[in-house]
Write a protein that holds these residues in place. Structure first.
Motif, PDB file in Angstrom:
ATOM      1  N   LYS A  28       0.817  -1.220   0.000  1.00 18.44           N
ATOM      2  CA  LYS A  28       0.000   0.000   0.000  1.00 18.44           C
ATOM      3  C   LYS A  28       0.847   1.266   0.000  1.00 18.44           C
ATOM      4  O   LYS A  28       0.478   2.266  -0.611  1.00 18.44           O
ATOM      5  CB  LYS A  28      -0.923   0.030   1.222  1.00 18.44           C
ATOM      6  CG  LYS A  28      -2.116  -0.862   1.129  1.00 18.44           C
ATOM      7  CD  LYS A  28      -3.026  -0.653   2.322  1.00 18.44           C
ATOM      8  CE  LYS A  28      -4.275  -1.491   2.175  1.00 18.44           C
ATOM      9  NZ  LYS A  28      -5.275  -1.152   3.179  1.00 18.44           N
ATOM     10  N   THR A  29       1.957   1.237   0.717  1.00 20.92           N
ATOM     11  CA  THR A  29       2.732   2.471   0.924  1.00 20.92           C
ATOM     12  C   THR A  29       3.999   2.546   0.087  1.00 20.92           C
ATOM     13  O   THR A  29       4.586   3.619  -0.036  1.00 20.92           O
ATOM     14  CB  THR A  29       3.142   2.602   2.400  1.00 20.92           C
ATOM     15  OG1 THR A  29       4.002   1.513   2.752  1.00 20.92           O
ATOM     16  CG2 THR A  29       1.923   2.636   3.308  1.00 20.92           C
ATOM     17  N   ASN A  30       4.438   1.412  -0.427  1.00 21.13           N
ATOM     18  CA  ASN A  30       5.692   1.347  -1.174  1.00 21.13           C
ATOM     19  C   ASN A  30       6.885   1.785  -0.314  1.00 21.13           C
ATOM     20  O   ASN A  30       7.837   2.383  -0.804  1.00 21.13           O
ATOM     21  CB  ASN A  30       5.612   2.173  -2.464  1.00 21.13           C
ATOM     22  CG  ASN A  30       6.600   1.692  -3.501  1.00 21.13           C
ATOM     23  OD1 ASN A  30       7.022   0.539  -3.470  1.00 21.13           O
ATOM     24  ND2 ASN A  30       6.981   2.567  -4.408  1.00 21.13           N
ATOM     25  N   ARG A  31       6.802   1.496   0.974  1.00 19.77           N
ATOM     26  CA  ARG A  31       7.903   1.754   1.914  1.00 19.77           C
ATOM     27  C   ARG A  31       8.418   0.410   2.415  1.00 19.77           C
ATOM     28  O   ARG A  31       7.661  -0.543   2.564  1.00 19.77           O
ATOM     29  CB  ARG A  31       7.435   2.593   3.112  1.00 19.77           C
ATOM     30  CG  ARG A  31       6.802   3.911   2.757  1.00 19.77           C
ATOM     31  CD  ARG A  31       7.866   4.959   2.452  1.00 19.77           C
ATOM     32  NE  ARG A  31       7.280   6.215   2.046  1.00 19.77           N
ATOM     33  CZ  ARG A  31       7.149   7.271   2.827  1.00 19.77           C
ATOM     34  NH1 ARG A  31       7.567   7.241   4.073  1.00 19.77           N
ATOM     35  NH2 ARG A  31       6.611   8.380   2.356  1.00 19.77           N
ATOM     36  N   SER A  32       9.679   0.353   2.731  1.00 14.55           N
ATOM     37  CA  SER A  32      10.287  -0.910   3.145  1.00 14.55           C
ATOM     38  C   SER A  32       9.735  -1.365   4.497  1.00 14.55           C
ATOM     39  O   SER A  32       9.290  -0.541   5.307  1.00 14.55           O
ATOM     40  CB  SER A  32      11.804  -0.758   3.235  1.00 14.55           C
ATOM     41  OG  SER A  32      12.142   0.024   4.367  1.00 14.55           O
ATOM     42  N   PRO A  33       9.775  -2.670   4.757  1.00 17.71           N
ATOM     43  CA  PRO A  33       9.346  -3.170   6.069  1.00 17.71           C
ATOM     44  C   PRO A  33      10.118  -2.525   7.221  1.00 17.71           C
ATOM     45  O   PRO A  33       9.546  -2.266   8.283  1.00 17.71           O
ATOM     46  CB  PRO A  33       9.624  -4.675   5.985  1.00 17.71           C
ATOM     47  CG  PRO A  33       9.501  -4.986   4.520  1.00 17.71           C
ATOM     48  CD  PRO A  33      10.051  -3.768   3.829  1.00 17.71           C
TER      49      PRO A  33
END
Length: 133
Positions: A28-33
């Motif tokens: 959803k955010t395209n941010r890394s874990p």
């Protein structure tokens, strides 16, 4: 630490889902874990310990009710939140518009606003010129 718009967005997604996988948040955010986990850690600093978001290896679990979440958002101050460049630009634009409208509507006297500032800077300028010669 301060919260950014991403932290508020993330907390909202978790609160709505109640339990969500880190993989789904990544999609959803395209941010890394790692960024997601770090943001949750920052959010938890603002919450009471029994209300922390629980981070497991693959999931994040919400312990806040909707009412508690709203209270959490409302208790944040301006010092807790770091604005984005876009938010600052919008604020500056609104400020400029208010200044122009106030001056053009004669509800604010521009010279009364600027003159005290000009006099102080003129004194400093001439004092510096006098000292340098």
């Amino acid at each position: 630490m301060t919260l950014h718009s991403f932290a508020l967005y993330l907390s909202n997604r978790i609160q709505e889902a109640q339990k969500i996988t880190i993989e789904k948040l990544f999609e959803k955010t395209n941010r890394s874990p790692a960024t997601i986990r770090r943001t949750i850690h920052i959010l938890n600093e603002y919450l009471e310990e029994e209300k922390h978001f629980i981070v497991t290896e693959s999931k994040i679990i919400n312990q806040l009710t909707y009412t508690e979440y709203i209270q959490f958002i409302q208790q944040l101050t301006l010092f807790d939140y770091a604005t984005t460049w876009n938010e600052r630009l919008c604020f500056y634009s609104v400020f400029q518009w208010l200044m122009v409208m106030s001056i053009s509507q004669n509800s604010m006297n521009y010279w009364k606003l600027v003159n005290p500032l000009r006099k102080k800077t003129d004194k400093i300028f001439f004092k510096n010129c006098k000292n340098s010669s």
